[in-house]
Design a protein around this motif. Sequence first.
Motif, PDB file in Angstrom:
ATOM      1  N   HIS A 164     -57.660  10.243   9.063  1.00 51.62           N
ATOM      2  CA  HIS A 164     -56.339  10.744   9.443  1.00 51.62           C
ATOM      3  C   HIS A 164     -55.927  11.923   8.552  1.00 51.62           C
ATOM      4  O   HIS A 164     -55.427  12.940   9.029  1.00 51.62           O
ATOM      5  CB  HIS A 164     -55.322   9.603   9.359  1.00 51.62           C
ATOM      6  N   HIS A 204     -55.324  16.071   9.335  1.00 54.49           N
ATOM      7  CA  HIS A 204     -54.207  16.945   8.956  1.00 54.49           C
ATOM      8  C   HIS A 204     -54.704  18.234   8.300  1.00 54.49           C
ATOM      9  O   HIS A 204     -54.117  19.292   8.465  1.00 54.49           O
ATOM     10  CB  HIS A 204     -53.266  16.228   7.980  1.00 54.49           C
ATOM     11  N   HIS A 221     -49.386  13.350  15.135  1.00 54.35           N
ATOM     12  CA  HIS A 221     -48.626  12.099  15.156  1.00 54.35           C
ATOM     13  C   HIS A 221     -48.023  11.782  16.519  1.00 54.35           C
ATOM     14  O   HIS A 221     -47.439  10.718  16.701  1.00 54.35           O
ATOM     15  CB  HIS A 221     -47.500  12.136  14.119  1.00 54.35           C
TER      16      HIS A 221
HETATM   17 ZN   LIG Z   1     -50.325  11.716   9.317  1.00 50.32          ZN
END
Ligand SMILES: [Zn+2]
Length: 204
Positions: free
Chosen positions: A149, A153, A162
Motif C-alpha cells: 500500500h 502511494h 483510497h
Molecule cells: Zn494509504
Amino acid sequence: MRISLAAASLSIALSACAPRPVELGFWMQPVSFQSPRIGEPITAEECAVIDRIARQEIAAAFEDFDVTVTANRNAYYKIEVAPALKDWRRLRGTGTQAGEARAVAGFGGSGAVNFEYVANGAMVFTPEYASRATVIEALGRGIGRVAIHEFLHQLLPKHPVHDSRDVHSYEGNSPAVVEGYFGQLHWDIARPWLEEKLKRKQRE
Ligand SMILES: [Zn+2]
C-alpha cells in the motif's frame, strides 16, 4: 555522422519516457515483540520468516510488472519496517498509523511500516486455536500488505488510491481488519494506473 548522432539522442530521449524496470527496496530494522497471544518474544528466525513472507507478498502483488524487490536502502522506492510506536512519536508526532509514505514527483519515494501496529493486528486477527507459526505467517502477510500500500502511494502519488472500497484489494485493504492478514488480495482501481506507470513483465 551528424544525422546518426541525432538519431541516437532521439532514441535516448524516447526511451527515457517509456516505463522502465522498477526496484522496490524493502528491509526490516531489528525488532522485538512480545504478546500473551504467542508467549515467548519473536525470535530472530521468526523475523527472517516474516521478512521472507512480506517480500513474497510484495513480489506477488507486482508479478505482472517489471519490478524487483530487493533490500537496497538506496532504491528509488523504499520501505523500512520500523520497530515500534515510540519511534514514530519521536519522529513524526503521531503514532497510530500502520504505515506512511512520502513521494516526490520524479525523485521516487520512501516510507515505513510500523511493526508494532501490524504485530498487534496479527495477534488479534489470527484465530485463537491457530499455532504460533500461523500467527508469524499472518504477521508477514500483514507487513507485506502495508508495504504494498505504501509503495503504491510512492508509485502513484497523485492518484486517489483510497477511493477503493474493496477490502480484498491492495488499495482498499487495511491492517485494522482481518483481510489485512488472511486470504488473497488483488488490484482494484490502481491496476490501469500501474499499467501506465510500470513496464509489463516479458513472459517467455
Ligand atoms: Zn494509504
